[in-house]
Scaffold this motif. Structure first.
Motif, PDB file in Angstrom:
ATOM      1  N   THR A  37     -37.004  55.641  35.993  1.00 58.54           N
ATOM      2  CA  THR A  37     -37.139  57.080  36.177  1.00 58.54           C
ATOM      3  C   THR A  37     -37.834  57.623  34.929  1.00 58.54           C
ATOM      4  OG1 THR A  37     -35.966  59.135  36.667  1.00 58.54           O
ATOM      5  CG2 THR A  37     -34.855  57.568  35.219  1.00 58.54           C
ATOM      6  N   TYR A  38     -38.476  58.772  35.066  1.00 65.03           N
ATOM      7  CA  TYR A  38     -39.387  59.226  34.022  1.00 65.03           C
ATOM      8  C   TYR A  38     -39.089  60.636  33.522  1.00 65.03           C
ATOM      9  CZ  TYR A  38     -42.198  55.194  35.389  1.00 65.03           C
ATOM     10  OH  TYR A  38     -42.632  53.914  35.660  1.00 65.03           O
ATOM     11  N   GLY A  39     -38.056  61.274  34.040  1.00 66.63           N
ATOM     12  CA  GLY A  39     -37.843  62.681  33.748  1.00 66.63           C
ATOM     13  C   GLY A  39     -38.395  63.533  34.873  1.00 66.63           C
ATOM     14  N   LEU A  40     -38.312  64.848  34.718  1.00 65.81           N
ATOM     15  CA  LEU A  40     -38.663  65.761  35.806  1.00 65.81           C
ATOM     16  C   LEU A  40     -40.032  66.398  35.585  1.00 65.81           C
ATOM     17  CD1 LEU A  40     -35.221  67.541  36.365  1.00 65.81           C
ATOM     18  CD2 LEU A  40     -36.098  65.439  37.406  1.00 65.81           C
ATOM     19  N   GLY A  41     -40.668  66.742  36.727  1.00 64.90           N
ATOM     20  CA  GLY A  41     -41.957  67.400  36.675  1.00 64.90           C
ATOM     21  C   GLY A  41     -43.115  66.447  36.879  1.00 64.90           C
ATOM     22  N   SER A  42     -44.329  67.019  36.936  1.00 62.79           N
ATOM     23  CA  SER A  42     -45.547  66.249  37.190  1.00 62.79           C
ATOM     24  C   SER A  42     -46.211  65.730  35.933  1.00 62.79           C
ATOM     25  CB  SER A  42     -46.554  67.123  37.949  1.00 62.79           C
ATOM     26  OG  SER A  42     -46.054  67.518  39.200  1.00 62.79           O
ATOM     27  N   SER A  43     -45.727  66.119  34.753  1.00 62.78           N
ATOM     28  CA  SER A  43     -46.411  65.791  33.505  1.00 62.78           C
ATOM     29  C   SER A  43     -45.801  64.605  32.778  1.00 62.78           C
ATOM     30  CB  SER A  43     -46.404  67.015  32.569  1.00 62.78           C
ATOM     31  OG  SER A  43     -47.039  68.121  33.180  1.00 62.78           O
ATOM     32  N   THR A  44     -44.811  63.946  33.344  1.00 68.33           N
ATOM     33  CA  THR A  44     -44.128  62.864  32.637  1.00 68.33           C
ATOM     34  C   THR A  44     -45.078  61.712  32.339  1.00 68.33           C
ATOM     35  OG1 THR A  44     -43.406  61.999  34.781  1.00 68.33           O
ATOM     36  CG2 THR A  44     -41.866  63.406  33.588  1.00 68.33           C
ATOM     37  N   THR A  54     -38.019  71.710  32.231  1.00 69.00           N
ATOM     38  CA  THR A  54     -39.220  71.641  31.392  1.00 69.00           C
ATOM     39  C   THR A  54     -40.119  72.862  31.578  1.00 69.00           C
ATOM     40  OG1 THR A  54     -40.432  70.406  33.095  1.00 69.00           O
ATOM     41  CG2 THR A  54     -39.205  69.126  31.469  1.00 69.00           C
ATOM     42  N   GLU A  55     -39.640  73.818  32.406  1.00 73.66           N
ATOM     43  CA  GLU A  55     -40.377  75.061  32.679  1.00 73.66           C
ATOM     44  C   GLU A  55     -41.759  74.788  33.277  1.00 73.66           C
ATOM     45  OE1 GLU A  55     -40.421  77.340  29.098  1.00 73.66           O
ATOM     46  OE2 GLU A  55     -38.275  77.790  29.184  1.00 73.66           O
ATOM     47  N   GLU A  56     -41.855  73.721  34.043  1.00 72.10           N
ATOM     48  CA  GLU A  56     -43.120  73.394  34.712  1.00 72.10           C
ATOM     49  C   GLU A  56     -43.110  73.966  36.124  1.00 72.10           C
ATOM     50  OE1 GLU A  56     -45.845  69.465  35.778  1.00 72.10           O
ATOM     51  OE2 GLU A  56     -44.081  69.296  34.496  1.00 72.10           O
ATOM     52  N   ARG A  57     -44.163  74.642  36.495  1.00 78.23           N
ATOM     53  CA  ARG A  57     -44.241  75.283  37.799  1.00 78.23           C
ATOM     54  C   ARG A  57     -44.976  74.403  38.806  1.00 78.23           C
ATOM     55  NH1 ARG A  57     -45.891  81.574  36.300  1.00 78.23           N
ATOM     56  NH2 ARG A  57     -44.051  82.036  34.996  1.00 78.23           N
ATOM     57  N   LEU A  58     -44.661  74.638  40.082  1.00 73.90           N
ATOM     58  CA  LEU A  58     -45.337  73.942  41.161  1.00 73.90           C
ATOM     59  C   LEU A  58     -46.821  74.277  41.134  1.00 73.90           C
ATOM     60  CD1 LEU A  58     -44.231  72.086  43.428  1.00 73.90           C
ATOM     61  CD2 LEU A  58     -44.221  74.083  44.923  1.00 73.90           C
ATOM     62  N   PHE A  59     -47.663  73.284  41.382  1.00 77.65           N
ATOM     63  CA  PHE A  59     -49.131  73.394  41.408  1.00 77.65           C
ATOM     64  C   PHE A  59     -49.746  73.570  40.023  1.00 77.65           C
ATOM     65  CE2 PHE A  59     -47.815  75.499  45.524  1.00 77.65           C
ATOM     66  CZ  PHE A  59     -47.991  74.354  46.295  1.00 77.65           C
ATOM     67  N   GLU A  60     -48.918  73.487  38.988  1.00 76.22           N
ATOM     68  CA  GLU A  60     -49.455  73.558  37.632  1.00 76.22           C
ATOM     69  C   GLU A  60     -50.208  72.283  37.286  1.00 76.22           C
ATOM     70  OE1 GLU A  60     -47.066  74.062  33.646  1.00 76.22           O
ATOM     71  OE2 GLU A  60     -46.889  75.911  34.828  1.00 76.22           O
ATOM     72  N   LYS A  61     -49.733  71.162  37.862  1.00 75.73           N
ATOM     73  CA  LYS A  61     -50.378  69.868  37.648  1.00 75.73           C
ATOM     74  C   LYS A  61     -50.248  69.031  38.919  1.00 75.73           C
ATOM     75  CE  LYS A  61     -50.241  65.706  34.744  1.00 75.73           C
ATOM     76  NZ  LYS A  61     -51.706  65.615  34.666  1.00 75.73           N
ATOM     77  N   PHE A  62     -51.296  68.249  39.219  1.00 74.72           N
ATOM     78  CA  PHE A  62     -51.296  67.371  40.380  1.00 74.72           C
ATOM     79  C   PHE A  62     -51.402  65.920  39.930  1.00 74.72           C
ATOM     80  CE2 PHE A  62     -52.696  71.408  42.086  1.00 74.72           C
ATOM     81  CZ  PHE A  62     -52.075  71.469  43.328  1.00 74.72           C
ATOM     82  N   ASN A  63     -50.791  65.047  40.722  1.00 73.93           N
ATOM     83  CA  ASN A  63     -50.875  63.610  40.486  1.00 73.93           C
ATOM     84  C   ASN A  63     -51.601  62.973  41.664  1.00 73.93           C
ATOM     85  OD1 ASN A  63     -47.737  64.400  39.457  1.00 73.93           O
ATOM     86  ND2 ASN A  63     -49.113  63.452  37.978  1.00 73.93           N
TER      87      ASN A  63
END
Length: 399
Positions: A115-122, A349-358
């Motif tokens: 597991t890597y943590g939460l959000g798209s920026s991990t 992590t205060e990351e919002r949806l669509f802020e980053k895509f994978n």
């Protein structure tokens, strides 16, 4: 070496099974026309390593095939080189004249995955999370056991393509153990443990138990390998504490799939589109029950990334795939080219949806082992960002 080796085994097994099934005679009025493919499973993916065992699939009719859609079942009885045991059963059953649909997802895992943590920026490599000092960010190993029992029953609305129904859903994660490789030093807290402690959950075991309300539009010509039309599913899941959940919560799932023919003569030449969303609506959900890549019902989302590579309170996923025949007048061999993208949000992590895509992309090979029921063996190789990639061997199309 691994993808080539498994692709060779894939072709050998698929051609052998295909040859055995070519002589099947179609009997349109025969109820319960049952076809079982006890497929040996030899494959590889990023979360499990090499897998060995059985992956049986079955198709049959619960009524006259002229008025009843084909039911299907996919099972897994596997052992992996990462010392995992995976037992699962996924099914879509259409009763006589499509008046009722039963949707089942049963699993028992003795398994592990990073597991890597939460959000798209991990990131891939483990490091300290700048948003949560003192916490690991990036790859962290986890052992756990999972008992899952999901079953829903939906009734058809008149003669329409729409169904309404309810279901029961149970997830029990237990014997959870987080660890890092011996080479990594540092007294940082694991992302799983930090999140669960902050949310008031145990770090070793937790339960989510609830009911769901479902609306399905079933308009596909064939559920295991569609050539045309569309499918939609809206599910609102409520997990109250009085049904056994550690804390009350609710989640919303949205799933839509559309199939566009590119040739009337060769319907296997098509564009398949998939949009998927999973959202925590209210309450608190344990870490492993948060929406995650590869944790859809059949585990097909996010080809190019390991199961659970991305996770968050909200998830949006999209995929487009071109499916085409590889033979001029036969349907045995086919190919695919696909692209996908996912986005996750995280309050921690205060990351919002669509802020980053994978994003991910790849190509695949198909062998249709039963042409009447369109049962297909699929082999795909996907490429993602930052060196992520994976080889996937499955029964039936990805979606």
């Amino acid at each position: 070496m691994k993808p080539g080796f498994f692709l060779g085994l894939f072709l050998l097994i698929a051609l052998n099974v295909s040859a055995q099934s070519d002589s099947t005679v179609y009997q349109p009025n025969k109820v319960n026309q049952f076809k079982l493919v006890p497929l040996p499973a030899v494959g590889s993916n990023p979360a499990n390593g090499w897998l060995f065992g059985l992956a049986p699939s079955a198709t049959w009719y619960m009524g006259d095939p002229r008025t009843t859609k084909m039911s299907n079942f996919v099972g897994n009885f596997l052992y992996t080189t990462k010392k995992q045991w995976i037992f699962s059963s996924r099914s879509n059953i259409f009763l006589n004249e499509n008046k009722t649909i039963l949707i089942g997802d049963w699993r028992y895992f003795i398994t592990s995955q990073p597991t890597y943590g939460l959000g798209s920026s991990t990131p891939n490599e483990p490091t300290e999370n700048p948003s949560e000092p003192g916490t690991w960010w990036g790859e962290q190993q986890m052992d756990f056991r999972l008992i899952r029992f999901y079953e829903a029953i939906l009734k058809r609305i008149g003669d329409s393509k729409f169904y309404l129904g309810a279901g029961y859903h149970l997830d029990i994660h237990s014997k959870i153990k987080n660890f890092q490789d011996d080479e990594i030093t540092g007294q940082l807290e694991f992302a799983h443990d930090r999140y669960n402690v902050d949310m008031g959950f145990d770090v070793n075991k937790y339960t989510v138990s609830g009911i769901s309300f479902n609306m399905v539009m079933e308009n596909r010509d064939n559920s295991v390998s569609p050539y045309e039309k569309n499918f939609g599913w809206v599910q609102y899941k409520i997990n109250p504490s009085f049904l056994g959940s550690d804390q009350s919560s609710s989640l919303l799932l949205l799933d839509y799939r559309h199939y566009v023919n590119l040739s009337e003569r060769r319907k296997r030449n098509l564009i398949a589109l998939w949009g998927f969303g999973n959202f925590v609506v209210s309450g608190k959900v344990p870490y492993m029950n948060l929406p995650g890549i590869g944790w859809d019902m059949f585990g097909r989302s996010g080809r190019a990334y390991a199961q659970g590579r991305f996770r968050g309170e909200s998830m949006v996923y999209s995929e487009a795939e071109w499916r085409f025949p590889l033979q001029k007048n036969k349907e045995t061999f086919g190919g695919t080219v696909f692209v996908n993208a996912a986005s996750f949000s995280s309050k921690t992590t205060e990351e919002r949806l669509f802020e980053k895509f994978n994003p991910g992309y790849g190509l695949g090979l198909r062998v249709m082992i039963n042409k009447q029921n369109r049962t297909t063996i699929s082999a795909d190789y996907g490429f993602g960002q930052k060196g992520n990639s994976g080889f996937y061997l499955n029964v039936n199309e990805s979606f």
